[in-house]
Write a protein that holds these residues in place. Structure first.
Motif, mmCIF file in Angstrom:
data_model
loop_
_atom_site.group_PDB
_atom_site.id
_atom_site.type_symbol
_atom_site.label_atom_id
_atom_site.label_comp_id
_atom_site.label_asym_id
_atom_site.label_seq_id
_atom_site.Cartn_x
_atom_site.Cartn_y
_atom_site.Cartn_z
ATOM 1 N N ALA A 32 0.843 -1.206 0.000
ATOM 2 C CA ALA A 32 0.000 0.000 0.000
ATOM 3 C C ALA A 32 0.876 1.253 0.000
ATOM 4 O O ALA A 32 0.569 2.237 -0.685
ATOM 5 C CB ALA A 32 -0.938 -0.005 1.205
ATOM 6 N N ARG A 33 1.981 1.217 0.733
ATOM 7 C CA ARG A 33 2.898 2.362 0.737
ATOM 8 C C ARG A 33 3.554 2.504 -0.639
ATOM 9 O O ARG A 33 3.745 3.606 -1.136
ATOM 10 C CB ARG A 33 3.949 2.217 1.829
ATOM 11 N N ALA A 34 3.879 1.379 -1.257
ATOM 12 C CA ALA A 34 4.450 1.431 -2.611
ATOM 13 C C ALA A 34 3.433 1.988 -3.603
ATOM 14 O O ALA A 34 3.803 2.668 -4.569
ATOM 15 C CB ALA A 34 4.926 0.042 -3.028
ATOM 16 N N SER A 35 2.154 1.729 -3.381
ATOM 17 C CA SER A 35 1.113 2.302 -4.224
ATOM 18 C C SER A 35 1.132 3.828 -4.129
ATOM 19 O O SER A 35 0.911 4.521 -5.134
ATOM 20 C CB SER A 35 -0.260 1.753 -3.823
ATOM 21 N N GLN A 52 -2.531 13.872 -0.368
ATOM 22 C CA GLN A 52 -1.505 14.584 0.400
ATOM 23 C C GLN A 52 -0.289 13.682 0.630
ATOM 24 O O GLN A 52 0.847 14.128 0.484
ATOM 25 C CB GLN A 52 -2.066 15.037 1.742
ATOM 26 N N ALA A 53 -0.535 12.439 0.994
ATOM 27 C CA ALA A 53 0.561 11.505 1.271
ATOM 28 C C ALA A 53 1.391 11.232 0.029
ATOM 29 O O ALA A 53 2.621 11.168 0.092
ATOM 30 C CB ALA A 53 0.000 10.204 1.838
ATOM 31 N N ALA A 59 9.071 11.718 3.177
ATOM 32 C CA ALA A 59 8.915 10.778 4.304
ATOM 33 C C ALA A 59 9.995 9.714 4.260
ATOM 34 O O ALA A 59 10.566 9.352 5.297
ATOM 35 C CB ALA A 59 7.528 10.142 4.271
ATOM 36 N N ASP A 60 10.290 9.211 3.065
ATOM 37 C CA ASP A 60 11.347 8.207 2.927
ATOM 38 C C ASP A 60 12.701 8.745 3.375
ATOM 39 O O ASP A 60 13.565 7.988 3.810
ATOM 40 C CB ASP A 60 11.453 7.724 1.479
ATOM 41 N N LEU A 61 12.875 10.068 3.283
ATOM 42 C CA LEU A 61 14.137 10.689 3.672
ATOM 43 C C LEU A 61 14.138 11.179 5.119
ATOM 44 O O LEU A 61 15.070 11.846 5.540
ATOM 45 C CB LEU A 61 14.465 11.844 2.718
ATOM 46 N N GLU A 110 6.000 12.183 7.202
ATOM 47 C CA GLU A 110 5.638 10.871 7.758
ATOM 48 C C GLU A 110 4.274 10.940 8.455
ATOM 49 O O GLU A 110 3.504 9.988 8.401
ATOM 50 C CB GLU A 110 6.717 10.385 8.733
ATOM 51 N N PHE A 111 3.979 12.070 9.076
ATOM 52 C CA PHE A 111 2.658 12.258 9.691
ATOM 53 C C PHE A 111 1.561 12.168 8.633
ATOM 54 O O PHE A 111 0.531 11.520 8.841
ATOM 55 C CB PHE A 111 2.600 13.607 10.423
ATOM 56 N N LEU A 112 1.778 12.813 7.481
ATOM 57 C CA LEU A 112 0.780 12.769 6.409
ATOM 58 C C LEU A 112 0.631 11.355 5.840
ATOM 59 O O LEU A 112 -0.478 10.936 5.504
ATOM 60 C CB LEU A 112 1.137 13.757 5.298
ATOM 61 N N ILE A 113 1.722 10.616 5.785
ATOM 62 C CA ILE A 113 1.651 9.217 5.350
ATOM 63 C C ILE A 113 0.792 8.435 6.347
ATOM 64 O O ILE A 113 -0.062 7.637 5.959
ATOM 65 C CB ILE A 113 3.057 8.583 5.257
#
Length: 168
Positions: free
Chosen positions: A56-59, A126-127, A134-136, A142-145
């Motif tokens: 899902a994160r990769a999506s 937004q994410a 976020a990855d960095l 990361e909050f938005l993710i």
């Protein structure tokens, strides 16, 4: 082996049209030995959920690319296609649950499709816009993710996907 393939709405449309899914770069996620080792507790169901969450994160990453290319009409929904495949290779160079799929995934191999509901679209858009940050390590990103990941993906039978795409 059950694999979780990150996807987007245009990929879902192609799945319906061609009765096969072409994973980007052949990348998917699964309950690999390395993923199992990275958790101190958890049964297979919980670890499968972790693999699906990685997909899902990769999506989100795929959506980020589509939006970056100006495909703003793409629905901002994470999509994960669950399939049962035998011909996969482990990817120790990537995340703990990453695997490589060889070739397209036929509709007959798909067990389920997981899709965000419409109420997640704002958070997902937004994410997708901040996934690289976020990855960095950007904590605000990361909050938005996390806001997007708070939304559970809905489950669809493969036979329902054509109707889902038609309504979407």
């Amino acid at each position: 082996m059950r694999v979780y393939i990150p996807a987007t709405w245009p990929m879902l449309r192609k799945l319906v049209a061609n009765e096969r899914l072409d994973p980007v770069g052949g990348t998917a996620f699964a309950l690999t030995p390395k993923l199992r080792e990275s958790y101190t507790v958890g049964d297979d169901d919980e670890l499968e959920y972790a693999a699906m969450s990685e997909a899902a994160r990769a999506s989100l990453r795929l959506l980020s690319v589509e939006f970056g290319l100006g495909e703003d009409s793409t629905p901002a929904r994470r999509i994960v296609v669950a399939a049962d495949l035998d011909d996969i290779a482990l990817r120790p160079d990537l995340d703990d649950g990453a695997v490589r799929i060889r070739g397209p995934v036929e509709l007959s191999s798909i067990a389920a499709v997981h899709v965000d509901t419409a109420d997640a679209e704002f958070a997902v858009r937004q994410a997708a816009g901040v996934i690289d940050a976020a990855d960095l390590g950007d904590l605000d990103a990361e909050f938005l993710i996390g806001e997007a990941e708070d939304h559970e993906l809905a489950w669809y039978d493969p036979g329902e996907v054509a109707f889902l795409v038609e309504l979407g």
